[in-house]
Enzyme design. Structure first.
Site, PDB file in Angstrom:
ATOM      1  N   HIS A  14       0.903  -1.264   0.007  1.00  0.00           N
ATOM      2  CA  HIS A  14       0.190  -0.066  -0.084  1.00  0.00           C
ATOM      3  C   HIS A  14       0.826   1.389   0.329  1.00  0.00           C
ATOM      4  CE1 HIS A  14      -0.302   0.981   4.720  1.00  0.00           C
ATOM      5  NE2 HIS A  14       0.803   0.370   4.309  1.00  0.00           N
ATOM      6  N   CYS A  33       6.507   5.966   3.372  1.00  0.00           N
ATOM      7  CA  CYS A  33       5.086   5.288   3.322  1.00  0.00           C
ATOM      8  C   CYS A  33       4.471   6.091   2.090  1.00  0.00           C
ATOM      9  CB  CYS A  33       4.112   5.437   4.524  1.00  0.00           C
ATOM     10  SG  CYS A  33       4.973   4.495   5.868  1.00  0.00           S
ATOM     11  N   HIS A  39       4.858   0.279  -0.861  1.00  0.00           N
ATOM     12  CA  HIS A  39       5.789  -0.548   0.052  1.00  0.00           C
ATOM     13  C   HIS A  39       4.662  -1.454   0.653  1.00  0.00           C
ATOM     14  CE1 HIS A  39       3.559   2.250   2.697  1.00  0.00           C
ATOM     15  NE2 HIS A  39       3.852   1.364   3.843  1.00  0.00           N
ATOM     16  N   HIS A  41       4.061  -4.905   3.795  1.00  0.00           N
ATOM     17  CA  HIS A  41       4.132  -5.302   5.232  1.00  0.00           C
ATOM     18  C   HIS A  41       3.578  -6.766   5.358  1.00  0.00           C
ATOM     19  CE1 HIS A  41       4.310  -1.204   6.671  1.00  0.00           C
ATOM     20  NE2 HIS A  41       3.448  -0.738   5.915  1.00  0.00           N
ATOM     21  N   ASP A  79      -4.536 -10.789   0.969  1.00  0.00           N
ATOM     22  CA  ASP A  79      -3.242 -11.429   0.825  1.00  0.00           C
ATOM     23  C   ASP A  79      -2.723 -11.190  -0.437  1.00  0.00           C
ATOM     24  OD1 ASP A  79      -1.129 -12.804   1.966  1.00  0.00           O
ATOM     25  OD2 ASP A  79      -1.555 -14.802   1.113  1.00  0.00           O
ATOM     26  N   HIS A  80      -1.335 -10.753  -0.596  1.00  0.00           N
ATOM     27  CA  HIS A  80      -0.432 -10.361  -1.927  1.00  0.00           C
ATOM     28  C   HIS A  80      -1.350  -9.539  -2.845  1.00  0.00           C
ATOM     29  CE1 HIS A  80       1.629 -13.944  -0.411  1.00  0.00           C
ATOM     30  NE2 HIS A  80       2.749 -13.236  -0.803  1.00  0.00           N
ATOM     31  N   GLU A 125       0.973  -3.909  11.804  1.00  0.00           N
ATOM     32  CA  GLU A 125       1.491  -3.418  10.577  1.00  0.00           C
ATOM     33  C   GLU A 125       2.953  -3.839  10.727  1.00  0.00           C
ATOM     34  OE1 GLU A 125       0.423   0.275   8.042  1.00  0.00           O
ATOM     35  OE2 GLU A 125       1.800   0.743   9.494  1.00  0.00           O
TER      36      GLU A 125
END
Length: 136
Positions: A14, A33, A39, A41, A79-80, A125
């Protein structure tokens, strides 16, 4: 009242960026960010539900069923994925960890049996930053 917590993980990208601000202002407020190239997490998600145990099973809710709901309604969507671009419940929102937790709460609340309530979404996060949301 009993509380049942299930932990899951997902990995997503994100960026934090307010389109009403200049690039400089975004970089000042959000630092790295706000990177135009995103980037990522490795998120740890804790969903806590509450209720009274069923007299026949002793469960607030079957943990296996809770896990299936989380995987189907939350993890599969996050996810991903690029949270800013690919997740329906985050579309056109600033994807802070707070906003993500709020969106997860709203998605989960729709899917629980009527005798079970949401209690908390805890979203890590990073190892140093997490939020908890208990509803409004």
């Amino acid at each position: 009242m009993f509380y049942l917590t299930r932990k899951e993980q997902f990995n997503s990208a994100h960026k934090l960026y307010n389109p009403n601000w200049s690039r400089e202002k975004n970089e000042e407020v959000f630092g790295p960010c706000a990177n135009e190239n995103w980037h990522g997490h490795n998120f740890d998600l804790f969903i806590t539900v509450k209720g009274k145990p069923d007299p026949d099973t002793g469960f607030v809710m079957n943990a296996k069923d809770l896990g299936a709901i989380i995987k189907d309604k939350i993890i599969e969507k996050l996810d991903h994925k690029n949270l800013n671009l690919e997740v329906d419940f985050l579309k056109d929102k600033l994807c802070s960890v707070e906003t993500i937790a709020f969106g997860i709460w709203n998605e989960m609340e729709k899917c629980l049996p009527e005798n079970v309530q949401m209690h908390c979404v805890r979203l890590h996060e990073t190892q140093k930053i997490y939020v908890e949301y208990f509803g409004e």
